[in-house]
Design a protein around this motif. Structure first.
Motif, PDB file in Angstrom:
ATOM      1  N   MET A  53      -1.953 -11.768  -8.732  1.00  0.00           N
ATOM      2  CA  MET A  53      -2.674 -11.008  -8.000  1.00  0.00           C
ATOM      3  C   MET A  53      -1.979 -10.381  -6.682  1.00  0.00           C
ATOM      4  O   MET A  53      -1.162 -11.119  -6.003  1.00  0.00           O
ATOM      5  CB  MET A  53      -3.944 -11.736  -7.406  1.00  0.00           C
ATOM      6  CG  MET A  53      -4.888 -11.108  -6.810  1.00  0.00           C
ATOM      7  SD  MET A  53      -6.505 -11.924  -6.522  1.00  0.00           S
ATOM      8  CE  MET A  53      -7.635 -10.487  -5.774  1.00  0.00           C
ATOM      9  N   VAL A  54      -2.164  -8.983  -6.517  1.00  0.00           N
ATOM     10  CA  VAL A  54      -1.538  -8.335  -5.509  1.00  0.00           C
ATOM     11  C   VAL A  54      -2.786  -8.051  -4.471  1.00  0.00           C
ATOM     12  O   VAL A  54      -3.627  -7.404  -4.755  1.00  0.00           O
ATOM     13  CB  VAL A  54      -0.900  -7.051  -5.809  1.00  0.00           C
ATOM     14  CG1 VAL A  54      -0.306  -6.393  -4.521  1.00  0.00           C
ATOM     15  CG2 VAL A  54       0.248  -7.435  -6.824  1.00  0.00           C
ATOM     16  N   PHE A  55      -2.737  -9.036  -3.341  1.00  0.00           N
ATOM     17  CA  PHE A  55      -3.633  -8.957  -2.450  1.00  0.00           C
ATOM     18  C   PHE A  55      -3.605  -7.394  -1.716  1.00  0.00           C
ATOM     19  O   PHE A  55      -2.323  -6.983  -1.282  1.00  0.00           O
ATOM     20  CB  PHE A  55      -3.769  -9.934  -1.278  1.00  0.00           C
ATOM     21  CG  PHE A  55      -4.235 -11.335  -2.311  1.00  0.00           C
ATOM     22  CD1 PHE A  55      -5.764 -11.381  -2.391  1.00  0.00           C
ATOM     23  CD2 PHE A  55      -3.169 -12.168  -2.771  1.00  0.00           C
ATOM     24  CE1 PHE A  55      -5.925 -12.552  -3.164  1.00  0.00           C
ATOM     25  CE2 PHE A  55      -3.772 -13.269  -3.551  1.00  0.00           C
ATOM     26  CZ  PHE A  55      -5.179 -13.385  -3.807  1.00  0.00           C
ATOM     27  N   GLN A  56      -4.422  -7.219  -0.618  1.00  0.00           N
ATOM     28  CA  GLN A  56      -4.736  -6.072   0.243  1.00  0.00           C
ATOM     29  C   GLN A  56      -3.406  -6.474   1.326  1.00  0.00           C
ATOM     30  O   GLN A  56      -3.692  -7.549   1.783  1.00  0.00           O
ATOM     31  CB  GLN A  56      -6.079  -5.846   0.669  1.00  0.00           C
ATOM     32  CG  GLN A  56      -6.350  -4.517   1.234  1.00  0.00           C
ATOM     33  CD  GLN A  56      -7.868  -4.616   1.700  1.00  0.00           C
ATOM     34  OE1 GLN A  56      -8.100  -3.936   2.579  1.00  0.00           O
ATOM     35  NE2 GLN A  56      -8.684  -5.086   0.755  1.00  0.00           N
ATOM     36  N   GLY A  57      -2.726  -5.549   1.758  1.00  0.00           N
ATOM     37  CA  GLY A  57      -1.934  -5.970   2.970  1.00  0.00           C
ATOM     38  C   GLY A  57      -0.665  -6.561   2.575  1.00  0.00           C
ATOM     39  O   GLY A  57      -0.738  -7.754   2.592  1.00  0.00           O
ATOM     40  N   ALA A  58       0.363  -5.688   2.017  1.00  0.00           N
ATOM     41  CA  ALA A  58       1.701  -6.480   1.697  1.00  0.00           C
ATOM     42  C   ALA A  58       2.280  -7.243   2.843  1.00  0.00           C
ATOM     43  O   ALA A  58       2.897  -8.213   2.539  1.00  0.00           O
ATOM     44  CB  ALA A  58       2.447  -5.464   1.309  1.00  0.00           C
ATOM     45  N   MET A  59       2.073  -6.644   4.134  1.00  0.00           N
ATOM     46  CA  MET A  59       2.978  -7.402   5.217  1.00  0.00           C
ATOM     47  C   MET A  59       2.459  -8.701   5.392  1.00  0.00           C
ATOM     48  O   MET A  59       3.150  -9.747   5.454  1.00  0.00           O
ATOM     49  CB  MET A  59       2.621  -6.801   6.448  1.00  0.00           C
ATOM     50  CG  MET A  59       3.219  -7.308   7.681  1.00  0.00           C
ATOM     51  SD  MET A  59       5.274  -7.328   7.562  1.00  0.00           S
ATOM     52  CE  MET A  59       5.547  -5.916   8.114  1.00  0.00           C
TER      53      MET A  59
END
Length: 352
Positions: free
Chosen positions: A101-107
Motif C-alpha cells: 500500500m502506498v499511503f497518502q503523503g510520501a514524506m
C-alpha cells in the motif's frame, strides 16, 4: 467473476469505531471483487469511506477500528487467503509480499533521519530476503520510475521533491514483488503535471510487473485516465460500480451523476459550476432508507423507508438505486470528464 479471474473478494465488509456518542460505521456492508491485473478506482467525497475500504484489503484499519466481514485474497498459485483471519506475523508478510500500500503523503512514510537506501535494506531484511539481490531490484525499480538509483538511495527524504518522494515510495512498495498495489490518494499533494506523470508511470509499472492496482482518489478526471472500472462510494458504502465508460456515459445512480456534473471544468466560470446540495451523512446517526435520499431529486417514501440493494443495470454495471432507469432525466450531466488516456512522460521530476 470466477476465482481464476478474481484476486480480491470482499463480502459484507464493515468497519466501525466506538465513539462517545455511539458506534460510527465508516464502511457499511461493502461487497466488491477485484479482477487480476485490472485497475480498480474507488472514488467519492472526502469522508465517504474510501481509505477505510482500501485499508481493509490489508486488514490495516488502525485501532480502535474493528473490521468484520470477509476479505479473501486469491494467489495465482496456492490456496485462498482469509485476510481478516491472518496472525500478526502472517499479516506482516502478506502486506508487503502479496499486497503493498502506498499511503497518502510520501514524506510521512519515510523516516526523516534515515537515508532511502536504509528503508529498502530494512524492508528486505525484515522479510528475510537476499539483500544484494534485493538492492539490485531496488535499483531497477528506481530506474523504472525515472529516478537515478544512487542519487535517491544516498538521499534523505527532505532532499527530494514531492514527485521524487512519491515515486521512490512506489519503488519501495514493489521491492518484494507484490501482486497488488493499493494507492491511497497518491497524487493529492502533487502539481497537475506530476499527477499526470504518476498516472502514466503506474500504467507502465502495471504492464512491466504484472500488477493489479486499486487506486483511491477524489479526483475523477485523473481516475478516468487510469481505471478499468470505478466504484463510487457514498455514505460509507458502494453505490455504483462499472467500467469507466459505463460511469462516464451511462451513470445510473443520482449521486454518481451529480458527482460527474460537479467535476471542475476550466471552460465554465466558477459561479456557474454545479454543487451537490445538502450535507454529507453522519457516520453515527445514519438515516433509514437510502442514504442519499435527502439530497436526491428522485427520492420518495420508498427511498426514505428502504435501503436499495445493488441492482444490475447492464452486464458490467451495478447501481444501488430503485430508480436507476430515471436517473439520466432527473440529473442531466452538462459535461463528463474525457476518458482519453494521458500521454505525459514521467521524468525525473526536477524540483516539483
Amino acid at each position: 467473476m470466477s476465482n481464476t479471474e478474481t484476486i480480491f473478494e470482499v463480502r459484507d465488509l464493515n468497519v466501525t469505531f466506538q465513539m462517545n456518542r455511539g458506534q460510527s460505521r465508516v464502511v457499511r456492508d461493502a461487497d466488491i471483487d477485484v479482477a487480476r491485473n485490472e485497475t480498480l478506482g474507488i472514488i467519492g467525497e472526502s469522508g465517504s469511506g474510501k481509505s477505510m475500504l482500501a485499508s481493509s484489503f490489508l486488514n490495516a484499519v488502525v485501532e480502535p477500528g474493528v473490521t468484520t466481514g470477509e476479505v479473501t485474497f486469491y494467489p495465482e498459485d496456492g490456496n485462498p487467503v482469509s485476510v481478516l483471519d491472518l496472525s500478526d506475523s502472517e499479516l506482516n508478510r502478506f502486506r508487503w509480499e502479496a499486497v503493498a500500500m502506498v499511503f497518502q503523503g510520501a514524506m510521512s512514510s519515510f523516516n526523516p533521519v534515515t537515508k532511502i537506501r536504509t528503508h529498502f535494506r530494512e524492508t528486505l531484511q525484515d522479510h528475510n530476503r537476499d539483500i544484494p539481490a534485493g538492492m539490485d531490484r531496488a535499483r531497477d525499480l528506481l530506474e523504472s520510475v525515472y529516478l537515478d538509483p544512487e542519487r535517491i538511495l544516498d538521499s534523505y527524504a527532505h532532499e527530494l521533491s514531492g514527485g521524487m518522494k512519491q515515486r521512490a515510495l512506489i519503488a519501495l512498495s514493489l521491492v518484494l514483488e507484490p501482486d497488488v498495489l493499493v494507492l491511497d490518494e497518491p497524487t493529492a499533494a502533487l502539481d497537475l503535471l506530476m499527477q499526470r506523470s504518476i498516472v502514466t508511470l503506474l500504467r507502465e509499472l502495471q504492464a512491466e510487473y504484472d500488477l493489479t492496482l486499486v487506486f483511491i482518489t477524489h479526483d475523477l478526471p485523473l481516475l478516468t485516465k487510469l481505471a478499468d472500472r470505478i466504484a463510487v462510494m457514498y455514505a460509507f458504502n458502494i453505490v455504483e460500480i462499472g467500467t469507466t465508460d459505463d460511469l462516464l456515459y451511462n451513470a445510473s445512480h443520482p449521486y454518481t451523476r451529480a458527482l460527474l456534473d460537479t467535476t471542475p471544468d476550466l471552460n465554465v466560470p466558477v459561479d456557474e459550476m454545479d454543487i451537490i446540495e445538502g450535507s454529507k451523512p453522519d457516520p453515527v446517526d445514519q438515516i433509514p432508507g437510502c442514504s442519499y435520499h435527502p439530497r436526491c431529486p428522485l427520492a420518495d417514501d420508498h427511498c426514505r423507508s428502504e435501503e436499495p440493494a445493488m441492482m444490475t443495470v447492464r452486464n458490467t454495471q451495478e447501481s444501488a438505486c430503485f430508480y436507476y432507469n430515471q436517473a439520466a432525466d432527473a440529473v442531466p450531466i452538462s459535461a463528463a470528464p474525457s476518458h482519453s488516456p494521458t500521454t505525459d512522460t514521467a521524468t525525473d521530476g526536477g524540483d516539483r
